[in-house]
Design an enzyme around this catalytic site. Structure first.
Site, PDB file in Angstrom:
ATOM      1  N   ASP A  47       0.818  -1.212   0.000  1.00  0.00           N
ATOM      2  CA  ASP A  47       0.000   0.000   0.000  1.00  0.00           C
ATOM      3  C   ASP A  47       0.851   1.260   0.000  1.00  0.00           C
ATOM      4  O   ASP A  47       2.053   1.219   0.240  1.00  0.00           O
ATOM      5  CB  ASP A  47      -0.968  -0.008   1.199  1.00  0.00           C
ATOM      6  CG  ASP A  47      -0.370  -0.660   2.441  1.00  0.00           C
ATOM      7  OD1 ASP A  47       0.859  -0.577   2.616  1.00  0.00           O
ATOM      8  OD2 ASP A  47      -1.124  -1.250   3.230  1.00  0.00           O
ATOM      9  N   ASN A  95      -7.409  -3.206  14.212  1.00  0.00           N
ATOM     10  CA  ASN A  95      -8.833  -3.406  13.876  1.00  0.00           C
ATOM     11  C   ASN A  95      -9.035  -4.592  12.936  1.00  0.00           C
ATOM     12  O   ASN A  95     -10.127  -4.809  12.418  1.00  0.00           O
ATOM     13  CB  ASN A  95      -9.409  -2.124  13.249  1.00  0.00           C
ATOM     14  CG  ASN A  95      -8.713  -1.740  11.948  1.00  0.00           C
ATOM     15  OD1 ASN A  95      -7.844  -2.465  11.469  1.00  0.00           O
ATOM     16  ND2 ASN A  95      -9.093  -0.612  11.380  1.00  0.00           N
ATOM     17  N   HIS A 152      -7.390  -5.085   9.978  1.00  0.00           N
ATOM     18  CA  HIS A 152      -7.128  -4.869   8.543  1.00  0.00           C
ATOM     19  C   HIS A 152      -5.863  -5.600   8.096  1.00  0.00           C
ATOM     20  O   HIS A 152      -4.947  -5.822   8.882  1.00  0.00           O
ATOM     21  CB  HIS A 152      -7.087  -3.378   8.178  1.00  0.00           C
ATOM     22  CG  HIS A 152      -5.899  -2.607   8.680  1.00  0.00           C
ATOM     23  ND1 HIS A 152      -5.992  -1.330   9.172  1.00  0.00           N
ATOM     24  CD2 HIS A 152      -4.582  -2.914   8.745  1.00  0.00           C
ATOM     25  CE1 HIS A 152      -4.793  -0.892   9.507  1.00  0.00           C
ATOM     26  NE2 HIS A 152      -3.922  -1.841   9.265  1.00  0.00           N
ATOM     27  N   GLU A 202      -9.776  -2.130   5.299  1.00  0.00           N
ATOM     28  CA  GLU A 202     -10.338  -1.818   6.613  1.00  0.00           C
ATOM     29  C   GLU A 202     -11.650  -2.581   6.820  1.00  0.00           C
ATOM     30  O   GLU A 202     -12.357  -2.889   5.857  1.00  0.00           O
ATOM     31  CB  GLU A 202     -10.619  -0.316   6.703  1.00  0.00           C
ATOM     32  CG  GLU A 202      -9.391   0.578   6.549  1.00  0.00           C
ATOM     33  CD  GLU A 202      -8.604   0.756   7.845  1.00  0.00           C
ATOM     34  OE1 GLU A 202      -8.479  -0.219   8.621  1.00  0.00           O
ATOM     35  OE2 GLU A 202      -8.101   1.874   8.070  1.00  0.00           O
TER      36      GLU A 202
HETATM   37  C1  F6R Z   1       1.249  -1.628   6.078  1.00  0.00           C
HETATM   38  C2  F6R Z   1       0.028  -2.428   6.117  1.00  0.00           C
HETATM   39  C3  F6R Z   1      -0.761  -2.539   7.375  1.00  0.00           C
HETATM   40  C4  F6R Z   1       0.077  -2.851   8.623  1.00  0.00           C
HETATM   41  C5  F6R Z   1      -0.782  -2.821   9.868  1.00  0.00           C
HETATM   42  C6  F6R Z   1      -0.016  -3.082  11.132  1.00  0.00           C
HETATM   43  O1  F6R Z   1       1.858  -1.706   4.813  1.00  0.00           O
HETATM   44  O2  F6R Z   1      -0.336  -2.974   5.124  1.00  0.00           O
HETATM   45  O3  F6R Z   1      -1.740  -3.532   7.220  1.00  0.00           O
HETATM   46  O4  F6R Z   1       0.695  -4.090   8.468  1.00  0.00           O
HETATM   47  O5  F6R Z   1      -1.425  -1.580   9.962  1.00  0.00           O
HETATM   48  O6  F6R Z   1       0.828  -2.003  11.380  1.00  0.00           O
HETATM   49  P1  F6R Z   1       1.852  -2.033  12.605  1.00  0.00           P
HETATM   50  O7  F6R Z   1       2.878  -3.037  12.284  1.00  0.00           O
HETATM   51  O8  F6R Z   1       2.432  -0.624  12.617  1.00  0.00           O
HETATM   52  O9  F6R Z   1       1.066  -2.347  13.824  1.00  0.00           O
END
Ligand code: F6R
Length: 247
Positions: free
Chosen positions: A69, A138, A140, A145
């Protein structure tokens, strides 16, 4: 369910095991197509990956990467971009051929066309061999989301406030500077990877990890759809594994 679960004493051990796993896959398949996440959780993994590349010569020269992303409206040179995160933490430290790095361009004039271009590039690369994932508090994955419905392919997403807060550190700690929208691989883009490794650490991930592994398939917990995938490895530290029925 085909989900394999490994629980490590701490985040450091997890990071090392994941870097070893990727290095091993790379040895077996030098042309490996890797899907990669950003965020806080993978920082240790990238540190270990760089170490292995230096010490044991993990060879990325024929490998290809696709990141999950990117923030919408944010160009690849901007310090808050995921592209710059990847430069800082991985790309500039390994021998990857720059032409093999694939990224969504958040500043693309036509975001819908940019999403189609990305899907076409993944197809042209022969699909993703190993998709590495984190998980949002959450539930995702990528930036898919929780919602009443999910989108299959790479698309523009609206980020939830919780997600923007979690990303504030990239934007000087100021949540108001975190973009409201992003481009993200869709659920099918992720689920079509040949194998998936998801990492989660810390008590704040325990509830979504147990819902992902033991809960029903629901668009309110996007990661639960990984239960449909034939080859998923979930790597956890003890705190993140706390809510699991089986360990
Ligand atoms: C980032 C992504 C997100 C993260 C997720 C967890 O490229 O795709 O799905 O993997 O938000 O983020 P952290 O590791 O910061 O808790």
């Amino acid at each position: 369910m085909m989900v394999e679960i490994s629980v490590f004493a701490g985040a450091g051990q997890l990071a090392m095991a994941l870097a070893d796993l990727v290095a091993e896959r790379l040895r077996r398949t030098p042309t490996l197509v890797l899907g990669l996440p950003t965020g806080r959780t993978p920082l240790g993994f990238y540190r270990q990956m760089v170490r292995i590349a230096r010490e044991a010569g993990a060879d990325f020269s024929r490998a290809t990467t696709f990141n999950l992303d990117e923030f919408l409206g944010v160009g690849p040179e901007e310090p808050g971009s995921y592209r710059q995160y990847m430069e800082r933490h991985l790309f500039r430290h390994i021998n990857i051929d720059r032409r093999h790095i694939h990224f969504l361009d958040g500043a693309a004039q036509d975001p819908a066309a940019e999403c189609e271009r990305y899907e076409a590039e993944i197809r042209a690369a022969g699909g993703i061999d190993l998709q590495v994932l984190g998980i949002g508090g959450n539930g995702h994955i990528g930036f898919n989301e929780p919602a009443g419905s999910l989108v299959a392919r790479t698309h523009v997403v609206r980020l939830q406030l919780q997600t923007r807060r979690a990303n504030a550190s990239l934007w000087g700690g100021d949540v108001t500077r975190v973009p409201r929208r992003a481009l993200s691989m869709g659920m099918a883009t992720i689920l079509h990877a040949r194998s998936v490794v998801l990492m989660a650490t810390g008590a704040e991930k325990a509830a979504c990890v147990s819902a992902m592994v033991d809960g029903p398939l629901t668009t309110r917990m996007p990661a639960s759809f990984l239960q449909l995938h034939p080859e998923v490895h979930v790597m956890l530290d003890r705190a993140a594994a706390r809510g699991l029925r089986r360990k």
